[in-house]
Scaffold this active site. Sequence first.
Site: not given
Length: 657
Positions: A351-354, A356, A373, A470
């Site tokens: 997955g991709q977060g804000g 990384g 991560k 979040d």
Amino acid sequence: MGLRLKLFILTFLLSMVFSETQGRRTIEKPGPFDKSDHDVFEVLGSGGINNGALQVTPDSGGDFDLSKKSGRIMLKESFKIHDKVARVASFNTTFFINIQNRISTSSHGEGMAFVIAPDLVLPPGSEGQYLGLTNATTDGKATNRLVAIEFDTFKQDFDPNDNHIGLNINSVKSELNVSLSDSGIQLVPEVAKNFTIWIQYDGLNKILQVFMVGEKNPEPAERRPSVPVMTKKDLDIAKYVSEHSYFGFAASTGSAIELHCVLGWNLTVDEAPEDEGLMIEAKIALGVGVALLVILLAGWWIQRILYKKYKTANDPTIRGTLQSLPGTPREFRYRDLKVATDNFNEKNKLGQGGFGVVYKGLLSKESLQIAVKRFSRDNIKSKDDFLAELTIINRLRHKHLVKLLGWCYKNGKLLLVYEYMPNGSLDAHIFCGAEKETLRWDLRYQIISGVASALHYVHNEYEQKVVHRDLKASNIMLDSSFNARLGDFGLARAIENGKTSYAELEGVPGTLGYIAPECLHTGKATRESDIYGFGAVVLEVVCGQRPWTKIGGFCFLVDWVWSLHRDGRILEAVDERLRGGYVAEEAERLLLLGLACSHPNGSERPKTQAVLQIASGLLPVPYVPPFRPAFVWPSAGAVEENIDSEYTDDSTVTISH
Ligand SMILES: *[C@@H]1O[C@H](CO)[C@@H](O)[C@H](O)[C@H]1NC(C)=O
Ligand SMILES: *[C@@H]1O[C@H](CO)[C@@H](O)[C@H](O)[C@H]1NC(C)=O
Ligand SMILES: *[C@@H]1O[C@H](CO)[C@@H](O)[C@H](O)[C@H]1NC(C)=O
Ligand SMILES: *[C@@H]1O[C@H](CO)[C@@H](O)[C@H](O)[C@H]1NC(C)=O
Ligand SMILES: *[C@@H]1O[C@H](CO)[C@@H](O)[C@H](O)[C@H]1NC(C)=O
């Protein structure tokens, strides 16, 4: 780094290169000597190491006949004295000697010498007048390759007296002799005396100097007399001795006897450069080449140091903070994580977060699956984010939080290693297509309870209040038994006790649909705004719809559910994919809880403790008005003001799974 420092490093490096060809070696043997010194000294002839001294000739008076003996005691290692272009070593030496005759005060002989010799051999027949240096056959021959300073106590016919020093080159007949009587020194006094002797040879200026005092001097360097007892100018020892020579002492007795003791000895040699098989031009070329290479290397090295310094200066906290974390999690090697994730292969992307990308990885040695991560490097603030996340998550321990296994910080790359969650994130199970079986009701219920429990923990039970900031389905991970695990504290910030909210931040936290309305005004996340996010999660889990779904003529899921509540048909909001497979009473309770948490005014939302109790059925669902109340700004009751009183209520209910 200043220019001076750079120059210093350069000079240092250059001097290192040149000192490789010309080195200073020091032997320090302050004495007393013992048997272990046989490792260092070659004892030849009648010599021995006894009574704390190097006995160059025997010392065992009475037991043996001490007459007509010779011996040498030499350092086993050789020194480079000169090279083919006649560059000559320099040396300084200091030693204590004691020459005495215990048996008779009326006679003594023959003497001893400090010697530079080509080998570790004692010539046979070197007793008597030959001082352990030469013999009747070899005396005076250039092949002896000897230079010695004699301390002569017996007058031969070639000697001035029985108390002199001399410079001996290949012969016991001195090149230069100096009577010590003039200096008030008696080599063999009636009462034994220790002498300190300094011999200095300057290979550049070709000067030899001998200093001497009649006592064993505790601080030789300081007490050295300024006037030498003997000076020899223009002495080029390279003409006489071998390129590689040995230092030591030689002595002999004749019919007259005495003891020749060395009580301590220091020697420093600046050796001549090594030159075997090299022409001087080649040497110069090589020297210049090496120097250039060194300068290049030094430049590169300095730049690296500067770069590192610069980087460290920019994030001085990172390593220190990581290493000082309480119960420090494991530090992983970057190499291992690279291998584990197949070089951060796209196919391992979870997955991709804000802040990384998260990769799946396998530590094959431990057969441990991990989630790595990797923080994006371009994000200037990412180091702060990293530290914030790490500091918080490292200290949080709860069964509904994703466990942090460790970290890695290398070359500015920030990586966090988490437990791998085999069932991925919650959103993937709720918003899945037809190909995937939809999440069962009991699991959905269990997940919501788990999230409530985790939230309660981070908001209250943990000593330093934390907001998640979040909360959303994609940040809720599922372990192998579909237990909720709260992850991604990338946006979390610790709220210091007493403060109402955490620091200002740029932009709005969270993700549209999960964002509490007040956040759009303040830009600050609070525990109330976390509750709002939780409400959004509850609704989406029960309804199987995303918070921002346009549905029933409404822009947001919450407005649609609220309208169903008003119409008394709230259960119609439950996910159709469950095909009725749910507990109506539970579903209603969760939906009303979701609405209560979605109250536009933060102070009206239930607190986590109430949320927990409602979810578990211990508390009735709070009253939810038929119309969604209007958002009031600024809100009547200040947002977190009365929180602490509520949170100090001790009737804690824990939900266990
Ligand atoms: C010997 O001592 C002198 C000073 O007395 C010093 O300048 C020189 O560098 C020394 N040489 C060695 C080889 O120790
Ligand atoms: C040798 O050097 C050591 C250490 O510098 C010093 O303590 C000692 O007095 C020196 N001995 C002689 C004989 O110079
Ligand atoms: C002197 O020493 C040499 C070896 O260095 C030896 O060959 C010679 O026989 C010795 N002469 C006497 C007189 O002992
Ligand atoms: C050594 O001493 C003797 C006797 O005093 C003298 O004849 C001789 O010339 C001296 N040798 C040197 C090299 O000074
Ligand atoms: C000479 O030195 C030795 C060993 O350091 C010591 O035992 C002895 O007493 C000294 N002798 C004199 C006369 O100072």
